[in-house]
Design a protein around this motif. Structure first.
Motif, short mmCIF file in Angstrom:
data_model
loop_
_atom_site.label_atom_id
_atom_site.label_comp_id
_atom_site.label_asym_id
_atom_site.label_seq_id
_atom_site.Cartn_x
_atom_site.Cartn_y
_atom_site.Cartn_z
N ILE A 6 -14.98 -49.42 9.15
CA ILE A 6 -13.92 -48.41 9.09
C ILE A 6 -13.47 -48.25 7.64
N ASP A 7 -13.47 -47.00 7.19
CA ASP A 7 -13.04 -46.67 5.83
C ASP A 7 -11.86 -45.72 5.93
N ILE A 8 -10.65 -46.27 5.73
CA ILE A 8 -9.45 -45.44 5.81
C ILE A 8 -9.09 -44.95 4.41
N GLY A 9 -9.44 -43.71 4.12
CA GLY A 9 -9.15 -43.12 2.83
C GLY A 9 -7.80 -42.44 2.82
N SER A 10 -7.39 -41.98 1.65
CA SER A 10 -6.09 -41.32 1.52
C SER A 10 -6.06 -39.98 2.24
N ASP A 97 -18.67 -41.45 -6.33
CA ASP A 97 -17.85 -41.32 -5.12
C ASP A 97 -16.60 -40.53 -5.47
N VAL A 98 -16.59 -39.26 -5.10
CA VAL A 98 -15.44 -38.39 -5.37
C VAL A 98 -14.56 -38.40 -4.13
N GLY A 99 -13.51 -39.19 -4.18
CA GLY A 99 -12.61 -39.33 -3.04
C GLY A 99 -11.39 -38.45 -3.15
N GLY A 100 -10.49 -38.59 -2.17
CA GLY A 100 -9.27 -37.80 -2.18
C GLY A 100 -8.29 -38.27 -3.23
N GLN A 101 -8.24 -39.58 -3.47
CA GLN A 101 -7.25 -40.14 -4.38
C GLN A 101 -7.83 -40.49 -5.75
N ASP A 102 -9.10 -40.90 -5.78
CA ASP A 102 -9.70 -41.32 -7.04
C ASP A 102 -11.20 -41.03 -7.03
N ASN A 119 -11.39 -43.42 -12.23
CA ASN A 119 -10.56 -42.54 -13.03
C ASN A 119 -9.12 -43.05 -13.07
N ASP A 120 -8.30 -42.40 -13.87
CA ASP A 120 -6.90 -42.83 -13.95
C ASP A 120 -6.16 -42.38 -12.69
N LYS A 128 -8.74 -34.23 -3.96
CA LYS A 128 -7.37 -33.74 -3.78
C LYS A 128 -7.09 -32.55 -4.70
N PHE A 129 -7.60 -32.61 -5.92
CA PHE A 129 -7.44 -31.51 -6.86
C PHE A 129 -8.06 -30.23 -6.28
#
Length: 248
Positions: A6-10, A97-102, A119-120, A128-129
């Motif tokens: 299970i991978d719970i992302g933002s 890995d381009v995620g929602g938060q980072d 990333n920062d 997200k952007f």
């Protein structure tokens, strides 16, 4: 043996049932306000498909990994995305890995993580952007990419999502074509991802995360990196697959 990851992302929660080396079942759903609720939704959905999370080994990862009360263990995202990408693609290379938060860049060698970068804390250069900018332009992310493909180069220079959104609003106010604005948005994300990736030397790249089926972004990443970018529809589940592979 069936293992659950299970991978719970933002933004989204991904879960898989791995039967040996085969993906027996996958689930993706919005994480929403509560990671605990997302974990409960996974448990209920898996039970409906005859996978009992109380009886089967479960490993959790991602932003909300500590919110999975039935997990036998939690594992870091870097480890899981590395294992998942190696499972899907094999070979040496760098995972994007381009995620929602980072955004994470993970260098794989011999199936092992040898280096990683993130990333920062600003969400510019992440999914997200793109979500925020697509909403601002009243289009879906797929529609944003379709517009961008037909747009002229347009600079959105800010490193901050809030200021970048102000740039987009200004362009809209000036009557700039939607295609041109969309082009600037996509190029802004791609350039940030590639600037981070350039710090790791690789001959090939593997794209994981929610953008894995966005052909235009894959094309632009490959063009900027001057190297092939490989992906797979299952790559959005890379973290969950890697988690399942962490079952001892």
């Amino acid at each position: 043996m069936i293992r659950i990851g299970i991978d719970i992302g933002s933004t989204a929660t991904k879960a898989v049932a791995l039967d040996g080396e085969e993906l027996a079942y996958t689930l993706v759903c919005p994480t929403g306000f509560s990671s605990v609720d997302a974990a409960e939704h996974v448990a209920a959905d898996f039970a409906d498909h005859d996978y009992d999370v109380q009886e089967l080994p479960v490993i959790a990862t991602g932003y909300g990994r500590v919110a999975v009360p039935y997990a036998d263990k939690v594992v870091t995202e870097i480890t899981c995305h590395g294992k998942g990408a190696s499972f899907l693609f094999g070979g040496d290379g760098a995972v994007l890995d381009v995620g929602g938060q980072d955004t994470k860049i993970i260098n794989l060698r011999g199936g092992r993580v040898v280096k990683f970068l993130m990333n920062d804390k600003c969400s510019a250069g992440t999914g997200k952007f793109l979500e925020i900018m697509a909403n601002r332009m009243a289009v879906t992310q797929d529609e944003l990419s379709a517009l961008a493909r037909n747009g002229k180069p347009t600079t959105i220079s800010s490193m901050c999502t809030v200021f970048a959104e102000s740039e987009v609003i200004s362009l809209i106010g000036k009557g700039a074509a939607r295609e041109d604005i969309a082009n600037g948005v996509i190029e802004s994300v791609v350039s940030k991802v590639c600037t981070l990736a350039s710090q790791i030397s690789a001959e090939q790249y593997f794209l994981t995360g929610g953008l894995c089926e966005n052909n235009y972004i894959i094309e632009r990443l490959s063009s900027h990196l001057k190297a092939p970018v490989t992906t797979d529809p299952r790559a959005r589940f890379a973290g969950a697959i890697g988690a399942a592979l962490c079952v001892e």
